[in-house]
Design an enzyme around this catalytic site. Sequence first.
Site, PDB file in Angstrom:
ATOM      1  N   ASP A  89       0.736  -1.214  -0.019  1.00 47.11           N
ATOM      2  CA  ASP A  89       0.138  -0.119  -0.158  1.00 47.11           C
ATOM      3  C   ASP A  89       0.790   1.283  -0.033  1.00 47.11           C
ATOM      4  O   ASP A  89       2.097   1.192   0.190  1.00 47.11           O
ATOM      5  CB  ASP A  89      -0.897   0.050   1.155  1.00 47.11           C
ATOM      6  N   HIS A  90       0.170   2.414  -0.143  1.00 50.79           N
ATOM      7  CA  HIS A  90       0.880   3.621  -0.097  1.00 50.79           C
ATOM      8  C   HIS A  90       1.962   3.977   1.042  1.00 50.79           C
ATOM      9  O   HIS A  90       1.558   3.587   2.044  1.00 50.79           O
ATOM     10  CB  HIS A  90      -0.100   4.774  -0.414  1.00 50.79           C
ATOM     11  N   LYS A  91       2.778   4.384   0.604  1.00 52.18           N
ATOM     12  CA  LYS A  91       4.067   4.924   1.238  1.00 52.18           C
ATOM     13  C   LYS A  91       4.796   3.747   1.872  1.00 52.18           C
ATOM     14  O   LYS A  91       5.690   4.162   2.853  1.00 52.18           O
ATOM     15  CB  LYS A  91       3.919   5.972   2.174  1.00 52.18           C
ATOM     16  N   ALA A  92       4.596   2.534   1.697  1.00 53.47           N
ATOM     17  CA  ALA A  92       5.221   1.398   2.365  1.00 53.47           C
ATOM     18  C   ALA A  92       6.443   1.436   1.630  1.00 53.47           C
ATOM     19  O   ALA A  92       6.968   1.909   0.593  1.00 53.47           O
ATOM     20  CB  ALA A  92       4.656   0.066   2.119  1.00 53.47           C
TER      21      ALA A  92
END
Length: 210
Positions: free
Chosen positions: A139-142
């Site tokens: 998911d986002h910004k992982a």
Amino acid sequence: MDNPVIIFGAKGIAHPALEIFNSNGIVVYGFLDEDESLHGTEINTVPVLGHPEDDGFLKLIGKKAEAFVAVDDNKYRKFLVELLNERRKVQPINAIHSTAFISSDAVLGHGNFINAKVVLGSGATIGQHCILHTGAIVDHKAKIGDFVQIGAGSIINSEVTIEEGAFIGSGVTIVSGVTIGKNARVGAGSVVISSVGANETVFGNPAAKV
């Protein structure tokens, strides 16, 4: 991509790597594997040509062919990457299935294996030489470090950090903001709700140290 690909390794993820390149219309010239019993055999009509350290094949890399390292074992994977870096001055290419979704601002390094239906969210960062199996979600910004393996169907939620060499089994859920330390292992089906230290192995729901 104009040049064909030579796949280093003929076991494990080598066959799905061939499927990934086929899904993108990229020609695979052949496989190289240290197991001599495989030499002269074929995988889906593509030949196993010889040994990865054979200069006759290595000299093709960078000029007439690209390279992809399809080896599950991190130690041997690193050896082959270093071999290509030092003897051919090249980095392995990415193998990204045509059905994977890669956000426009996700960042990817070199030599990653990204199988069918993988999702990389906005601002996600994937290091180098990672293996993301079918249907994994990042998911986002992982942030995923180098040489990380993520099993089929695992969900890596937003702003999770997975450090170099970690192994995430199939069907794992890692909740937002958690850090998985270097070379840690998370057993299949686990739900990780707190950070995992370097070299630790955790399993269960919620995941606990084994």
